[in-house]
Design a protein around this motif. Structure first.
Motif, PDB file in Angstrom:
ATOM      1  N   GLY A  17     103.954 -21.065  67.339  1.00 49.79           N
ATOM      2  CA  GLY A  17     103.257 -21.828  68.360  1.00 49.79           C
ATOM      3  C   GLY A  17     102.245 -21.050  69.177  1.00 49.79           C
ATOM      4  O   GLY A  17     101.600 -21.617  70.056  1.00 49.79           O
ATOM      5  N   THR A  18     102.047 -19.755  68.891  1.00 45.92           N
ATOM      6  CA  THR A  18     101.066 -18.987  69.664  1.00 45.92           C
ATOM      7  C   THR A  18      99.635 -19.288  69.225  1.00 45.92           C
ATOM      8  O   THR A  18      98.691 -19.037  69.958  1.00 45.92           O
ATOM      9  CB  THR A  18     101.309 -17.468  69.559  1.00 45.92           C
ATOM     10  OG1 THR A  18     101.205 -17.080  68.186  1.00 45.92           O
ATOM     11  CG2 THR A  18     102.673 -17.100  70.100  1.00 45.92           C
ATOM     12  N   ASP A  40      93.863 -11.544  72.022  1.00 48.21           N
ATOM     13  CA  ASP A  40      93.893 -10.382  71.130  1.00 48.21           C
ATOM     14  C   ASP A  40      93.828 -10.770  69.651  1.00 48.21           C
ATOM     15  O   ASP A  40      93.776  -9.914  68.787  1.00 48.21           O
ATOM     16  CB  ASP A  40      95.119  -9.522  71.400  1.00 48.21           C
ATOM     17  CG  ASP A  40      96.427 -10.246  71.111  1.00 48.21           C
ATOM     18  OD1 ASP A  40      96.488 -11.475  71.304  1.00 48.21           O
ATOM     19  OD2 ASP A  40      97.398  -9.573  70.702  1.00 48.21           O
ATOM     20  N   VAL A  41      93.791 -12.071  69.356  1.00 52.44           N
ATOM     21  CA  VAL A  41      93.677 -12.539  67.972  1.00 52.44           C
ATOM     22  C   VAL A  41      92.205 -12.740  67.657  1.00 52.44           C
ATOM     23  O   VAL A  41      91.503 -13.492  68.328  1.00 52.44           O
ATOM     24  CB  VAL A  41      94.456 -13.867  67.767  1.00 52.44           C
ATOM     25  CG1 VAL A  41      94.205 -14.424  66.379  1.00 52.44           C
ATOM     26  CG2 VAL A  41      95.937 -13.655  68.010  1.00 52.44           C
TER      27      VAL A  41
END
Length: 87
Positions: A17-18, A40-41
């Protein structure tokens, strides 16, 4: 490859769910996606990632001797670029 069918405003969740991917609209053969992810993705279009990889490979294949032709041999400074033509 996992293939899923989604309608407008339906979503997918990744990484517990992130990361959330929402179908915003569908027009003809074009789908607009919204992606919610932690800062940070890194999210990049595939063609950009491929171009970066090709550029990196090309840069790594150039030898120092090849680069020397682009520098002033006496001072070690880059050769001057021609000034752009005015319109």
């Amino acid at each position: 490859m996992l293939v899923l069918t989604r309608k407008t405003n339906e979503a997918l969740q990744l990484q517990e769910g992130t990361i959330r991917i929402v179908v915003l609209s569908i027009q003809g053969d074009q789908v607009k996606l919204g992606i919610e992810a932690p800062k940070d993705v890194t999210i990049m279009r595939e063609e950009i990632v491929l171009a970066q990889s090709q550029n990196r490979e090309a840069a790594e294949s150039i030898s120092p001797d090849d680069l020397a032709q682009f520098t002033d041999s006496e001072k070690g400074n880059p050769s001057p670029r021609p000034s752009p033509k005015s319109r």
